[in-house]
Motif scaffolding. Structure first.
Motif, mmCIF file in Angstrom:
data_model
loop_
_atom_site.group_PDB
_atom_site.id
_atom_site.type_symbol
_atom_site.label_atom_id
_atom_site.label_comp_id
_atom_site.label_asym_id
_atom_site.label_seq_id
_atom_site.Cartn_x
_atom_site.Cartn_y
_atom_site.Cartn_z
ATOM 1 N N GLU A 96 -11.941 4.429 -8.037
ATOM 2 C CA GLU A 96 -10.743 4.803 -8.800
ATOM 3 C C GLU A 96 -10.771 6.287 -9.121
ATOM 4 O O GLU A 96 -9.771 6.990 -9.014
ATOM 5 N N ARG A 97 -11.944 6.730 -9.566
ATOM 6 C CA ARG A 97 -12.104 8.162 -9.863
ATOM 7 C C ARG A 97 -11.834 8.981 -8.593
ATOM 8 O O ARG A 97 -11.152 10.019 -8.633
ATOM 9 N N LEU B 253 1.524 14.908 -17.784
ATOM 10 C CA LEU B 253 1.073 14.114 -18.941
ATOM 11 C C LEU B 253 1.350 12.632 -18.708
ATOM 12 O O LEU B 253 0.473 11.779 -18.902
ATOM 13 N N VAL B 254 2.583 12.328 -18.270
ATOM 14 C CA VAL B 254 2.949 10.933 -18.008
ATOM 15 C C VAL B 254 2.020 10.347 -16.948
ATOM 16 O O VAL B 254 1.518 9.223 -17.088
ATOM 17 N N THR B 255 1.776 11.150 -15.897
ATOM 18 C CA THR B 255 0.953 10.655 -14.793
ATOM 19 C C THR B 255 -0.472 10.361 -15.251
ATOM 20 O O THR B 255 -1.088 9.395 -14.791
ATOM 21 N N GLY B 259 -1.806 6.784 -14.681
ATOM 22 C CA GLY B 259 -2.937 6.720 -13.765
ATOM 23 C C GLY B 259 -4.155 6.092 -14.438
ATOM 24 O O GLY B 259 -4.844 5.257 -13.846
ATOM 25 N N LYS B 260 -4.393 6.496 -15.698
ATOM 26 C CA LYS B 260 -5.544 5.922 -16.404
ATOM 27 C C LYS B 260 -5.376 4.420 -16.553
ATOM 28 O O LYS B 260 -6.303 3.634 -16.293
ATOM 29 N N GLY B 267 -10.073 -0.990 -11.633
ATOM 30 C CA GLY B 267 -11.520 -0.985 -11.790
ATOM 31 C C GLY B 267 -12.013 -2.280 -12.429
ATOM 32 O O GLY B 267 -13.028 -2.864 -11.989
ATOM 33 N N ASP B 268 -11.283 -2.744 -13.472
ATOM 34 C CA ASP B 268 -11.673 -4.007 -14.107
ATOM 35 C C ASP B 268 -11.639 -5.139 -13.113
ATOM 36 O O ASP B 268 -12.547 -5.972 -13.058
#
Lengths: 118, 274
Positions: A96-97, B253-255, B259-260, B267-268
């Motif tokens: 992901e990173r 900022l929105v991205t 993205g996070k 990832g989870d």
């Protein structure tokens, strides 16, 4: 896809290499590889045009060619980081990173490329 | 006191004695010593025939300055010969030494002309004797016209060539670049676009499944990335740099948030699957 070779042994080697690639590479990596091939071909075509015909809109050539080269580098590093076989080398870099880095790098690259387009 | 002095001067001027020349005479001799011409100078009118000097000739002018009506010589403060070229307007002043007894002798050797002689034109030099003395009224006597050999041309300064207008500068430009003929452009357009066919063909074979692409946690990230590309195309077409930086900062900022969210969800899922 495998090039025809006059020597049967060489042909055999290439064939087995191609077979191993097809069998052992995941579809995700093949997807990225296809993109890399596309970037390479596109860059070669533009470079040929610049050399053989004209470099007249030189800024456009710079933008197109450098976007190919830059995108190739970014994609190649993405590929090496998300490849499960390289897991031990990039322990602290999750896929992901790696994709986030790829996206950020691509956006910055595209910004400069559009600056050059003129 | 001062005015008294001026008055005294005025009286002196009014009463000033007049100077005159006694036995003024000029002689022209050649370089061999032969006397070519020797005449007394008339104070009333200059000599009708100009004095002509050849190369290496020597002109001698002799006179004695005296007070009119007396025979005693006077030494004036200032005595000059003025050579004046009426045509070119050039003049030269040559001081003359006068003895205590008022006698003066001037010699002009054309083999070695003095610096005060002006450059020649085709007009003769008018030679005038100027005498100044505080006790006498000034005296100006036209002596004669003088024809001297042509002076050498003025020496050319070594940098003289630099002081002329240079030829006009004509800028040359590279010829305008031209686009290649249409057929070649078309061929190479196809050639440059053909990798897209390769790309789409390969992707059609190997496209991985993306089951979560349209899930609400991932779609915003894909959308913002697409919006970035759209913003850059808009920048190419229309926007200014400042605008695109402003919009890009907001969109960035929105991205970051989308993205996070999307990448942590993926990832989870990846970790949970293992």
């Amino acid at each position: 896809m495998a090039p025809k070779s006059s020597s049967p042994a060489a042909s055999n080697v290439v064939h087995s290499l191609w077979k191993a690639y097809s069998d052992q590479t995941s579809d995700r990596l093949k997807f990225i590889d296809a993109f890399l091939v596309f970037l390479m071909l596109s860059g070669v075509a533009q470079f040929l045009y610049c050399i053989l015909i004209t470099d007249y809109p030189f800024n456009a050539f710079l933008a197109g060619f450098s976007s190919n080269v830059g995108q190739f580098v970014l994609t190649a590093s993405l590929r090496s980081q998300v490849n499960p076989e390289n897991k031990n080398e990039f322990k602290e870099v999750s896929p992901e990173r790696a994709f986030a880095d790829f996206a950020l790098g691509s956006i910055v690259l595209h910004f400069f490329v559009y600056n050059f387009l003129g | 006191m001062l005015s008294l002095h001026i008055v005294a001067l005025l009286i002196a001027g009014a009463q000033a004695a007049v100077l005159t020349l006694q036995s003024p005479r000029f002689t022209v001799t050649s370089s061999t010593g032969a006397q070519l011409r020797s005449e007394p100078i008339s104070l009333a009118r200059p000599a009708s025939i100009p004095v002509t000097l050849e190369k290496d000739d020597v002109l001698k002018v002799t006179f004695q300055v005296i007070e009119k009506g007396a025979s005693k010589g006077v030494q004036p403060h200032q005595t000059f010969l003025r050579f004046y070229d009426k045509k070119s307007g050039e003049e030269g002043i040559q001081p003359i030494r006068v003895t205590n007894g008022g006698k003066a002798k001037f010699e002009l050797n054309m083999a070695k002309p003095p610096l005060s002689l002006p450059p020649t034109s085709d007009a003769p030099l008018q030679v005038t004797l100027l005498i100044g003395s505080p006790l006498h009224s000034p005296l100006s006597v036209a002596l004669f016209d003088l024809v001297v050999p042509a002076s050498q041309p003025a020496p050319v300064h070594p940098d003289e060539a630099s002081f002329h207008p240079l030829p006009e500068i004509h800028h040359t430009f590279r010829p305008e670049q031209k686009l290649p003929p249409k057929p070649i452009s078309a061929i190479f357009s196809v050639l440059v676009l053909s990798p897209w066919v390769v790309l789409l063909g390969l992707w059609a074979q190997t496209a991985p499944r993306v089951p979560h692409l349209l899930s609400p946690s991932i779609l915003p990230f894909i959308g913002t990335l697409g919006a970035f590309q759209g913003l850059l195309v808009w920048y190419w077409a229309d926007l200014k740099l400042g605008q695109v930086l402003t919009y890009g900062a907001v969109l960035g900022l929105v991205t970051i948030f989308t993205g996070k969210q999307a990448l942590s969800k993926i990832g989870d899922q990846r970790v949970g699957r293992k």
